[in-house]
Write a protein that holds these residues in place. Structure first.
Motif, PDB file in Angstrom:
ATOM      1  N   ALA A 439     -61.747  82.110  92.715  1.00  0.00           N
ATOM      2  CA  ALA A 439     -61.067  82.791  91.603  1.00  0.00           C
ATOM      3  C   ALA A 439     -62.024  83.086  90.465  1.00  0.00           C
ATOM      4  O   ALA A 439     -61.610  83.148  89.303  1.00  0.00           O
ATOM      5  N   GLY A 440     -63.312  83.266  90.790  1.00  0.00           N
ATOM      6  CA  GLY A 440     -64.309  83.585  89.779  1.00  0.00           C
ATOM      7  C   GLY A 440     -64.780  82.404  88.962  1.00  0.00           C
ATOM      8  O   GLY A 440     -65.534  82.580  87.997  1.00  0.00           O
ATOM      9  N   MET A 441     -64.377  81.184  89.295  1.00  0.00           N
ATOM     10  CA  MET A 441     -64.744  80.008  88.505  1.00  0.00           C
ATOM     11  C   MET A 441     -66.079  79.442  88.963  1.00  0.00           C
ATOM     12  O   MET A 441     -66.331  79.299  90.163  1.00  0.00           O
ATOM     13  N   ASN A 442     -66.914  79.092  87.981  1.00  0.00           N
ATOM     14  CA  ASN A 442     -68.172  78.404  88.246  1.00  0.00           C
ATOM     15  C   ASN A 442     -68.245  77.027  87.579  1.00  0.00           C
ATOM     16  O   ASN A 442     -69.182  76.280  87.822  1.00  0.00           O
ATOM     17  N   THR A 443     -67.259  76.725  86.722  1.00  0.00           N
ATOM     18  CA  THR A 443     -67.275  75.473  85.969  1.00  0.00           C
ATOM     19  C   THR A 443     -65.894  74.826  86.010  1.00  0.00           C
ATOM     20  O   THR A 443     -64.917  75.428  86.490  1.00  0.00           O
ATOM     21  N   THR A 444     -65.832  73.605  85.480  1.00  0.00           N
ATOM     22  CA  THR A 444     -64.558  72.902  85.326  1.00  0.00           C
ATOM     23  C   THR A 444     -63.971  73.148  83.938  1.00  0.00           C
ATOM     24  O   THR A 444     -63.210  72.334  83.425  1.00  0.00           O
TER      25      THR A 444
END
Length: 784
Positions: A439-444
């Motif tokens: 979903a395009g996430m690279n971080t928390t």
């Protein structure tokens, strides 16, 4: 009361204490003065009558003494009520008086005397006013045997009688409104002003005292036991509410997990990607808060449950992930993002063997400043080059080549930390995971975003039950924001230019936020050109190049029969939205609608189909008619408006008072009719009565987590690294405040715009010397 005529109608004028203002004459029901021989049915009726008489005359009462029979100690035969000013104040500690011949006292005695001495006032002044009642055994009623009505003090004026102790009454509605304000993090001090201002029977302190009593009642059986009771109550309201509590061998709670019914439903629609983080401390036990966070169809953060953990060991994470998987029906997520924790990594590998596990890019990048300070803070372009290497590479070979060039250019080939990062590059570098949906996430960051909700009203002393209630409030806010976006997406239309068929088709399908992401890609389509390449039997190949002169080109493969295809940038696989390169090929091939396989169901409008159930409940029961506090607030405002109109003349005032009397009679009749109807409620909802047959859950120990101890953690914020703390300290120390005394200036310069120029001459540890010049802004003339 049995005798008639104890209440008589008299004419009186209520004088207002401040000023000479007065209200028109009105008839007020005035109580008759008690007398010897007055009869009451019960002792409570006698007390209430004398207390009401005291309110009328300007004093309040208390019970002085009671007499009981010798045969039955629980039977009261007489009772004396006295004015609250009766008696005299006697200090409790009289053992420190100086004895004759010994003027010396120990220092400890003097200090003890200072502590025990009361620095306050008293209401007791020896007033003799009282009323005694006795039980008449023949009639089984209470008679006044003695009455004294002489006071030696000044009565309380009508304007101040609401401050008397007998008038200090906090109604149930005010208590409910106070609790609601506390739950919604609203200022408690506003409650008295909302319900009537100073002319009511309670103030701000009473509101805070009520919250204290509620808190003590909730924690009657302990903090952990109150949380267990709260979970059971939530599960009784909705059986789909899931919770689990792990205890140690001593019966002491160690780990808590819970998830509401709506979050469990949301997981089945949006549970393909999950962010998990444990870097937040929120309670007096210093237990890490561990939320499971996802992304809904509006690109908003949503919750899939959360936990409070005793420690961060692999055993604890194994229990948590197994419990969470059980709550989610055994469905594994496609991908999960966490921080760089070995215990967490080991537990994920065992519980989610088929889930793609990525490390948070932000947690890794923030260590660059700490580990590589010798090159990271210089004026070199290492920071920019490293960011391009990590973020702007779309091929594995390209990343590895740029990485090696950076290591060679800045002489970092032998850096152990960078080499260890390079060994696990597939777990944190985006290019290695672009073929997997995240979903395009690279971080928390989304997981940490829920933490910001608690900032400001969660402290290190917050108990567990308060935190659980606040978490429920956070879920309600998340649901409200999702509902707002549902309305924006479904009932408002995107503005699209004529001829942009693909964009128009996307506007009908996607939610508003996802459409904006798609529109960003669409806006870059004209910056590229397409060249056709040799094709194979199934796919046609196209080379998409930028027109801006930069070396940026991607190969797009597309099946012209099914319109299935892929791009080298892998934006669709990683984000779920078509990239600008595929859209450019669609434009060239005159494809006017988006193929169905390029539209993920999770990004569509009405993707959260489970919300339809919520809407039906809201339509049939919106809660407005059931809120007693809201009804009271609305009636107070309406009555105030009418009172303002009626105060303009004596005729209007008389009409208003007559209407009030008629309304009072009708309300009294209604209350009498409804008094026989049984209530559907079963006790105070805030009570936490503990069944003696149930196992008593003991409170958890203070969490011994990894890293710094609790004393080094400021409040309930995220744990910060040493380099962050040093940077913040440096920023704070760099701020200098200067006070300039210009009182000697000529008054002619009053209001004049001036410019200030300062030059530092000498700097010490705490004091510095500077020369300051003040000039007129228009003429630059020095005036000081």
């Amino acid at each position: 009361m049995t005798e008639d005529g104890n209440i008589e109608e008299v004419e009186q004028i209520i004088q207002v204490e401040n000023g000479e203002k007065s209200t028109p004459k009105q008839k007020v029901a005035q109580l008759k003065v008690p007398y010897v021989g007055m009869v009451f049915d019960t002792m409570e009726e006698a007390r209430n009558y004398y207390e009401e008489y005291g309110r009328q005359e300007g004093f309040w009462i208390r019970t002085r003494s009671s007499s009981k029979t010798r045969r039955r100690l629980d039977e009261v035969t007489s009772r004396q009520f006295v004015c609250a000013h009766e008696g005299k104040y006697m200090p409790k500690n009289t053992s420190h008086k100086a004895s004759e011949g010994n003027d010396e006292r120990d220092a400890s005695d003097i200090e003890n005397m200072k502590r025990t001495s009361k620095n306050c006032s008293t209401v007791k002044c020896g007033c003799k006013a009282s009323m005694r009642i006795k039980l008449d055994r023949w009639s089984n009623k209470w008679k006044v045997s003695s009455f004294q009505d002489s006071h030696n003090h000044k009565p309380v004026t009508p304007e101040r009688r609401m401050k008397m102790k007998s008038n200090k009454v906090m109604p149930k509605v005010a208590k409910i409104l106070t609790e609601t304000f506390h739950e919604e993090n609203l200022p408690i001090a506003k409650v008295p002003s909302i319900l009537g201002g100073p002319h009511i029977g309670f103030n701000n302190r009473d509101c805070y005292n009520h919250l204290r009593n509620v808190r003590h009642r909730q924690l009657d059986g302990g903090d952990a036991q109150s949380v267990l009771t709260y979970f059971r109550k939530k599960q009784a309201e909705n059986p789909q509410f899931f919770y689990a509590i792990q205890c140690d061998e001593n019966g002491r709670a160690s780990n808590f997990f819970w998830v509401d019914a709506r979050s469990r439903l949301a997981y089945h629609y949006f549970g393909d990607v999950v962010a998990f983080d444990t870097t937040y401390r929120t309670n007096k036990y210093d237990m890490p808060f561990a939320p499971f966070t996802g992304v809904n169809h509006h690109l908003q953060s949503i919750q899939f449950g959360c936990a409070l953990l005793q420690d961060e060991t692999e055993v604890t994470f194994l229990w948590l992930f197994e419990t969470w998987l059980e709550a989610m029906g055994g469905r594994h997520p496609v991908s999960i993002i966490t921080d760089q924790d070995l215990a967490m990594k080991g537990a994920i590998a065992k519980i989610f063997p088929n889930t793609h596990h990525r490390l948070c890019l932000w947690h890794i990048k923030k260590k660059f400043a700490e580990k590589l300070s010798h090159v990271y803070f210089k004026k070199s372009k290492f920071k920019i080059h490293m960011k391009k290497c990590i973020r702007s590479t779309y091929k594995i070979e390209e990343f590895e080549e740029k990485w090696k060039e950076l290591m060679k250019e800045y002489a970092l080939d032998n850096d152990d930390w960078l080499n260890s990062l390079y060994d696990i590059r597939s777990s944190w570098v985006p290019v290695y995971n672009r073929s997997i949906f995240f979903a395009g996430m690279n971080t928390t960051g989304r997981s940490e975003g829920i933490n910001s909700f608690f900032d400001g009203f969660i402290t290190p002393t917050t108990n567990l039950r308060e935190f659980v209630v606040k978490y429920d409030q956070a879920l309600k806010r998340i649901m409200d924001r999702e509902s707002d976006e549902d309305f924006e997406s479904e009932h408002k239309y995107r503005i699209v230019n004529e001829g942009e068929f693909l964009l128009k088709h996307a506007a009908k399908l996607y939610t508003r936020n996802v459409f904006n992401k798609f529109k960003d890609e669409w806006s870059k389509v004209n910056l590229y050109k397409v060249e056709e390449m040799p094709c194979d039997n199934e796919y046609h190949a196209y080379l998409v190049k930028t027109k801006l002169g930069e070396h940026e080109e991607f190969v797009v493969k597309l099946n012209l029969q099914t319109y299935k295809g892929m791009c080298e940038c892998q934006n669709f696989e990683f984000v779920g939205i078509l990239c600008r390169h595929l859209l450019k090929v669609f434009v060239r091939l005159d494809i006017d609608t988006l193929p169905d396989h390029f539209i993920l169901p999770r990004w569509r409008q009405e993707a959260n189909k489970f919300r339809i159930m919520d809407f039906k409940i809201l339509v049939t029961n919106d809660g407005k008619e059931e809120s007693e506090a809201l009804r009271l607030s609305h009636m107070c405002h309406q009555a105030t408006k009418l009172a303002c109109i009626a105060a303009s003349s004596n005729e209007a005032y008389t009409t208003f008072m007559e209407a009030i009397k008629e309304l009072s009679k009708k309300l009294s009749e209604n209350s009498t009719q409804h008094a026989t109807i049984p209530s559907s409620t079963t006790g105070d909802p805030c009570s936490t009565n503990i069944d003696s047959s149930q196992l008593l859950l003991l409170d958890p120990n203070i969490s011994q987590t990894k890293g710094r101890k609790k004393d080094n953690i400021s409040g309930s914020k995220r744990i910060k690294s040493g380099i962050e703390l040093a940077q913040n300290k440096k920023k704070r120390n760099s701020r200098v405040s200067v006070d300039i005394n210009v009182s000697y200036l000529n008054s002619a310069y009053y209001g004049e715009e001036v410019e200030v120029e300062a030059k530092v001459l000498r700097v010490g540890k705490a004091v510095g010397v500077a020369s300051v010049e003040l000039r007129k802004k228009k003429t630059c003339k020095i005036i000081a």
